[in-house]
Write a protein that holds these residues in place. Structure first.
Motif, mmCIF file in Angstrom:
data_model
loop_
_atom_site.group_PDB
_atom_site.id
_atom_site.type_symbol
_atom_site.label_atom_id
_atom_site.label_comp_id
_atom_site.label_asym_id
_atom_site.label_seq_id
_atom_site.Cartn_x
_atom_site.Cartn_y
_atom_site.Cartn_z
ATOM 1 N N LYS A 243 0.737 -1.315 0.160
ATOM 2 C CA LYS A 243 -0.067 0.145 0.178
ATOM 3 C C LYS A 243 0.742 1.333 -0.203
ATOM 4 C CE LYS A 243 -4.349 -1.537 1.966
ATOM 5 N NZ LYS A 243 -5.117 -1.320 2.928
ATOM 6 N N GLN A 244 1.916 1.078 0.921
ATOM 7 C CA GLN A 244 2.680 2.488 0.934
ATOM 8 C C GLN A 244 3.519 2.730 -0.249
ATOM 9 O OE1 GLN A 244 4.849 1.685 4.455
ATOM 10 N NE2 GLN A 244 3.669 2.908 5.827
ATOM 11 N N GLU A 245 3.684 1.669 -0.813
ATOM 12 C CA GLU A 245 4.673 1.829 -2.144
ATOM 13 C C GLU A 245 3.841 2.240 -3.283
ATOM 14 O OE1 GLU A 245 7.560 -2.194 -1.006
ATOM 15 O OE2 GLU A 245 5.901 -2.357 -2.432
ATOM 16 N N GLU A 246 2.686 1.851 -3.314
ATOM 17 C CA GLU A 246 1.500 2.285 -4.258
ATOM 18 C C GLU A 246 1.479 3.547 -4.210
ATOM 19 O OE1 GLU A 246 -0.294 -0.598 -6.021
ATOM 20 O OE2 GLU A 246 -1.405 0.910 -7.432
ATOM 21 N N GLN A 247 1.076 4.132 -2.881
ATOM 22 C CA GLN A 247 1.099 5.519 -2.354
ATOM 23 C C GLN A 247 2.253 6.371 -2.967
ATOM 24 O OE1 GLN A 247 0.163 5.939 1.525
ATOM 25 N NE2 GLN A 247 -0.397 8.028 1.497
ATOM 26 N N MET A 248 3.325 5.841 -2.939
ATOM 27 C CA MET A 248 4.724 6.511 -3.508
ATOM 28 C C MET A 248 4.777 6.690 -4.890
ATOM 29 S SD MET A 248 7.221 7.801 -1.915
ATOM 30 C CE MET A 248 7.715 7.021 -0.543
ATOM 31 N N ILE A 249 4.045 5.716 -5.714
ATOM 32 C CA ILE A 249 3.955 5.555 -7.107
ATOM 33 C C ILE A 249 3.220 6.843 -7.542
ATOM 34 C CG2 ILE A 249 3.398 3.975 -8.894
ATOM 35 C CD1 ILE A 249 4.166 1.478 -7.270
ATOM 36 N N ILE A 250 2.147 6.670 -6.740
ATOM 37 C CA ILE A 250 1.219 7.739 -7.273
ATOM 38 C C ILE A 250 1.773 9.207 -7.064
ATOM 39 C CG2 ILE A 250 -1.370 8.934 -6.703
ATOM 40 C CD1 ILE A 250 -2.064 5.905 -5.671
ATOM 41 N N ARG A 251 2.335 9.238 -6.036
ATOM 42 C CA ARG A 251 2.966 10.551 -5.755
ATOM 43 C C ARG A 251 3.977 10.846 -6.954
ATOM 44 N NH1 ARG A 251 4.300 10.430 0.483
ATOM 45 N NH2 ARG A 251 2.223 10.622 1.278
ATOM 46 N N HIS A 252 4.856 10.073 -7.131
ATOM 47 C CA HIS A 252 5.755 10.327 -8.244
ATOM 48 C C HIS A 252 5.215 10.764 -9.507
ATOM 49 C CE1 HIS A 252 9.361 8.218 -6.354
ATOM 50 N NE2 HIS A 252 9.312 9.209 -5.754
ATOM 51 N N ASN A 253 4.189 10.027 -9.941
ATOM 52 C CA ASN A 253 3.297 10.176 -11.105
ATOM 53 C C ASN A 253 2.656 11.535 -11.252
ATOM 54 O OD1 ASN A 253 3.158 7.866 -13.521
ATOM 55 N ND2 ASN A 253 4.008 6.900 -11.439
ATOM 56 N N LEU A 254 2.023 11.907 -10.081
ATOM 57 C CA LEU A 254 1.250 13.068 -10.252
ATOM 58 C C LEU A 254 2.054 14.288 -10.270
ATOM 59 C CD1 LEU A 254 -1.478 12.365 -7.545
ATOM 60 C CD2 LEU A 254 -1.611 12.482 -10.098
ATOM 61 N N ALA A 255 3.250 14.122 -9.410
ATOM 62 C CA ALA A 255 4.185 15.220 -9.427
ATOM 63 C C ALA A 255 4.912 15.340 -10.673
ATOM 64 C CB ALA A 255 5.136 15.090 -7.989
ATOM 65 N N GLN A 256 5.090 14.355 -11.492
ATOM 66 C CA GLN A 256 5.760 14.311 -12.686
ATOM 67 C C GLN A 256 7.480 14.415 -12.362
ATOM 68 O OE1 GLN A 256 4.960 13.833 -16.163
ATOM 69 N NE2 GLN A 256 3.061 12.883 -15.061
ATOM 70 N N SER A 257 7.643 14.024 -11.032
ATOM 71 C CA SER A 257 9.167 14.253 -11.002
ATOM 72 C C SER A 257 9.875 12.881 -10.833
ATOM 73 C CB SER A 257 9.148 14.734 -9.611
ATOM 74 O OG SER A 257 8.514 14.250 -8.623
ATOM 75 N N PHE A 258 9.851 12.200 -11.952
ATOM 76 C CA PHE A 258 10.544 10.877 -11.949
ATOM 77 C C PHE A 258 11.987 10.922 -11.656
ATOM 78 C CE2 PHE A 258 6.716 10.705 -14.780
ATOM 79 C CZ PHE A 258 6.163 9.555 -13.966
ATOM 80 N N PRO A 259 12.202 10.353 -10.551
ATOM 81 C CA PRO A 259 14.008 10.173 -10.231
ATOM 82 C C PRO A 259 14.664 9.277 -11.394
ATOM 83 C CG PRO A 259 12.674 9.257 -8.503
ATOM 84 C CD PRO A 259 11.540 9.507 -9.271
ATOM 85 N N LYS A 260 15.725 9.881 -11.817
ATOM 86 C CA LYS A 260 16.517 9.029 -12.716
ATOM 87 C C LYS A 260 17.741 8.512 -12.159
ATOM 88 C CE LYS A 260 15.273 11.510 -16.832
ATOM 89 N NZ LYS A 260 15.480 12.201 -17.932
ATOM 90 N N ALA A 261 17.938 6.994 -12.516
ATOM 91 C CA ALA A 261 19.350 6.718 -12.170
ATOM 92 C C ALA A 261 20.694 7.164 -12.614
ATOM 93 C CB ALA A 261 18.913 5.048 -12.200
ATOM 94 N N SER A 262 21.424 7.170 -12.125
ATOM 95 C CA SER A 262 22.717 7.604 -12.621
ATOM 96 C C SER A 262 23.575 6.235 -13.293
ATOM 97 C CB SER A 262 23.557 8.233 -11.427
ATOM 98 O OG SER A 262 22.835 8.884 -10.784
ATOM 99 N N THR A 263 24.398 6.600 -13.985
ATOM 100 C CA THR A 263 25.299 5.455 -14.367
ATOM 101 C C THR A 263 26.531 5.432 -13.342
ATOM 102 O OG1 THR A 263 24.642 5.945 -16.675
ATOM 103 C CG2 THR A 263 26.718 4.664 -16.424
ATOM 104 N N ILE A 264 26.875 4.281 -12.573
ATOM 105 C CA ILE A 264 27.742 4.097 -11.958
ATOM 106 C C ILE A 264 28.575 3.054 -12.251
ATOM 107 C CG2 ILE A 264 26.510 4.951 -9.769
ATOM 108 C CD1 ILE A 264 25.831 2.207 -9.218
ATOM 109 N N LEU A 265 28.314 2.147 -13.364
ATOM 110 C CA LEU A 265 29.090 1.104 -13.424
ATOM 111 C C LEU A 265 29.421 1.044 -14.896
ATOM 112 C CD1 LEU A 265 27.426 -2.030 -11.462
ATOM 113 C CD2 LEU A 265 29.709 -0.996 -11.348
ATOM 114 N N LYS A 266 30.357 0.231 -15.413
ATOM 115 C CA LYS A 266 30.760 -0.281 -16.638
ATOM 116 C C LYS A 266 30.472 -1.659 -17.032
ATOM 117 C CE LYS A 266 32.050 3.797 -17.966
ATOM 118 N NZ LYS A 266 31.488 4.606 -18.871
ATOM 119 N N PRO A 267 30.135 -2.089 -18.010
ATOM 120 C CA PRO A 267 29.925 -3.484 -18.366
ATOM 121 C C PRO A 267 31.124 -4.355 -18.031
ATOM 122 C CG PRO A 267 28.959 -2.098 -20.098
ATOM 123 C CD PRO A 267 29.877 -1.350 -19.244
ATOM 124 N N ASP A 268 32.480 -3.665 -17.915
ATOM 125 C CA ASP A 268 33.604 -4.353 -17.622
ATOM 126 C C ASP A 268 33.534 -4.685 -16.048
ATOM 127 O OD1 ASP A 268 34.544 -4.586 -19.961
ATOM 128 O OD2 ASP A 268 35.884 -3.054 -19.973
#
Lengths: 349, 332
Positions: free
Chosen positions: B190-215
């Motif tokens: 439930k709490q996770e779903e609430q968080m998903i709604i908040r992210h979507n309504l606010a249109q503030s989707f966090p973006k993941a950073s590149t921290i690794l290389k395939p090697d």
């Protein structure tokens, strides 16, 4: 006397002509029977009356000299006449008597048209004769009867008829009755044998047991820990066995003491289960935690503990068993506790 | 004592090498709300060089998860929607005639990437499924006369929709066996779903950073292979796998004798040990403990146990059987 039969010259001439014709006809018949006398054909039916779709046998029999060869009727398209069909043909059977042979064949025939049907003579031709010579069987007639009432379309649609009730016959369930009877007899025999000799079988399978008095779980655990301590396995560089023995002893103790399936649980699961039991104090939890965690390292990570750690582990195992046993004794009546803690140890033959 | 030193060294090495795991999990958690099990499974598959079959309803962040993983690892990502009219050439590539060069040239398919999301794999006919599964197994693709090695790391995450079965081509047992893990994902809390709604309504989707290389992943895989697995753990794994084959040999599992039509293959034992090692690595340990085996056991074995009609009639699932096996087989 009628006028036409008066013995006039004209009438006499006419009679002469008729007589000559009859004589010629008789001669021709006589000449034909020169072959017919050698070969005789006859056809017979099982019955002259069948229901529509019913089947009967037509038997064709030919008697001929041994050296004669005839062409056997083939009946193309499996029909004898347009109304009579051949369902099945038998083999041509040959029997020998004196200087003649008798050939016969059965034809199973049927008809789907009601009425009186005429079966014409069946013709057999002599092969190798200078002129065409044919023997004929007798002709037959077959009456085909339609037993069903004629449907008149003007009567309109009628309802579906009920299934025909046939009288019940015991022979219908004869097999079932036979097998059921045999089954009941066998079961009865087995029950009889078991009731008479069953006690002997059970005695043979289960030898007399001598029940050893039940022991409390902690006594078994303590005795096992004594054995492990005396064996000094870790001093012989057999730490893995040493810790396996300690953890197995503790797990067995937990199973019997707290009725948890410790043998099938990992260390973390055991600790979680013990927390949920709620009877164990923090000190005892710390002791068993130390033993299980160190044992995991030794068993699965090739860890070589220090001698003090080995000693501490067995001491903690002793302490855990002792404290958890005492905790129960203090909180309940001694007799009840002993009864709770006891387990069936083993049976001796 | 040398052995002890080795394991300590290995522990230290793994602690150093696995430091990225926490960072990777943090980055994943930025984008994916909840689905801890999915993220853990993805990591196990990635580190043990295995592929993942994913079963879950639409909209549970399957595509987002693998896309995010590709971003974090700085790898290429392809999403292929499997349809009934898909052809092997659409997946692998083909030879096309170049008028400019006046010769046939290779046109590589979308499989030539690091991470592949094969969406609704059971919608494509058997020939396409075979083409993908062969590539998964061999890590190479042959087009015309030439064989091409696939990029490393190469991870296939195939999804199956459990509710719509009409017009689908279920994967045969032999092909399902090639997936190291089968993850079944469920709805968020439930709490996770609430968080998903908040992210979507606010249109503030966090973006993941590149921290690794395939090697880095390839190097980590080498370390995972070095994770120590004691003989006792090997026996434990063998016992679990054998219990799926001969349940009547284990007290308490006799009831499954007629319910299991096919037990797990040796590939299951290999996959279980590899996955357990990867799990130990994620937990930053240089050795495998029974907890690691139990943690990955259901995901590794659930799709490899063939159930009989009797099991289906009694509503017995492979997960129930595995749980019973885990509760019956003695832990070392």
């Amino acid at each position: 006397m009628p006028k036409s039969l008066k013995p006039t010259h004209k009438n006499i001439q006419r009679l002469k002509h008729h007589f000559a014709f009859i004589c010629l006809f008789a001669l021709s018949l006589f000449a034909h029977n020169g072959f017919a006398q050698g070969v005789k054909a006859s056809a017979t039916l099982d019955s002259t009356l069948i229901f529509i779709g019913g089947q009967i046998d037509l038997k064709l029999e030919v008697s001929q000299p041994v050296d004669a060869t005839i062409s056997w009727p083939a009946f193309a398209a499996d029909t004898i006449t347009s109304n009579i069909e051949i369902v099945e043909r038998g083999q041509v059977d040959t029997t020998k008597a004196n200087d003649r042979i008798v050939l016969s064949q059965l034809f199973r025939i049927t008809s789907f048209d009601s009425g009186l049907h005429y079966i014409p003579p069946i013709e057999l031709e002599l092969i190798g004769a200078e002129s065409k010579e044919i023997a004929k069987s007798n002709s037959l007639s077959l009456m085909v009867v339609n037993p069903f009432p004629v449907v008149n379309p003007e009567d309109g649609i009628t309802g579906i008829k009920d299934p025909i009730n046939t009288p019940f016959k015991l022979s219908e369930i004869q097999d079932i009755l036979t097998y059921t009877g045999i089954g009941i007899l066998l079961i009865g025999l087995l029950i009889f044998l078991y009731s008479k000799y069953g006690h002997l079988i059970s005695k043979k399978e289960k030898p007399a047991e001598k029940v050893v008095p039940l022991e409390p779980a902690h006594i078994i655990a303590m005795r096992e820990l004594d054995r492990i301590q005396e064996s000094k396995l870790w001093e012989k560089n057999r730490e893995k066995e040493y810790y396996t023995d300690i953890t197995d002893t503790l797990r067995t103790y937990l199973e019997h003491r707290f009725n948890v399936t410790a043998m099938e649980q990992t260390s973390d699961e055991i600790l979680d289960t013990l927390k949920s039991v709620g009877e164990i104090d923090k000190g005892s939890m710390a002791e068993i935690d130390q033993v299980l965690k160190l044992a995991d390292l030794v068993k699965f990570a090739k860890f070589n503990p220090l001698p003090e750690e080995n000693n501490r582990s067995i001491k903690n195992a002793y302490a855990f068993v002792d404290k958890t046993k005492r905790a129960v004794v203090e909180t309940s009546e001694k007799e009840e506790t002993e009864a709770d803690e006891t387990i069936p140890v083993k049976t001796e033959e | 004592m040398e052995q002890s030193v080795d394991i300590r060294e290995l522990n230290e090495r793994i602690k150093n090498e696995s430091s990225f795991v926490d960072l990777l999990t943090i980055e994943m958690n930025k984008v994916i709300v909840g689905q801890k099990h999915l993220i853990e499974g993805l990591l196990v598959g990635l580190l043990s060089d295995g592929h993942i079959l994913l079963e879950g309803l639409p909209g549970l962040a399957k595509t987002l998860a693998i896309n995010t993983l590709a971003t974090i690892v700085d790898a290429d990502f392809s999403r292929i929607q499997f349809t009934p009219d898909l052809l092997p050439a659409d997946l692998l590539g083909t030879m096309i005639y170049s008028q400019k060069k006046e010769e046939f040239v290779i046109k590589k398919g979308p499989i030539f990437t690091n991470f592949v999301l094969a969406d609704e794999i059971n919608r494509a006919p058997a020939k396409v499924q075979s083409a993908l599964l062969e590539a998964m197994q061999e890590r190479q693709v042959t087009i015309g006369d030439t064989t091409y090695k696939l990029d490393k790391p190469f991870l296939v995450m195939a999804t199956q929709n459990p509710i719509e079965q009409e017009g689908t081509y279920p994967l045969p047992e032999a092909q399902v066996d090639r997936f190291m893990l089968k993850l079944v994902i469920d709805y968020p809390q439930k709490q996770e779903e609430q968080m998903i709604i908040r992210h979507n309504l606010a249109q503030s989707f966090p973006k993941a950073s590149t921290i690794l290389k395939p090697d880095d992943i390839i190097r980590a895989r080498t370390v995972v292979k070095d994770v120590y697995m004691d003989e006792k753990i090997e026996k434990y794994i063998v016992d679990i796998v054998f219990a799926t084959r001969f349940p009547d040999d284990y007290k308490g599992l006799e009831k499954y004798k007629d319910m299991i039509s096919t037990g797990c293959s040796p590939r299951a034992s290999i996959s279980l040990s590899m996955a357990a090692k990867a799990y130990a690595f994620i937990k930053r340990r240089g050795y495998v403990i029974p907890e690691d085996v139990r943690a990955v056991c259901i995901d590794v074995l659930r799709h490899r146990i063939g159930l009989s009609y009797e099991a289906e009639a009694n509503n017995v699932t492979s997960v129930e059987i595995i749980n019973d096996i885990l509760n019956t087989v003695e832990v070392p």
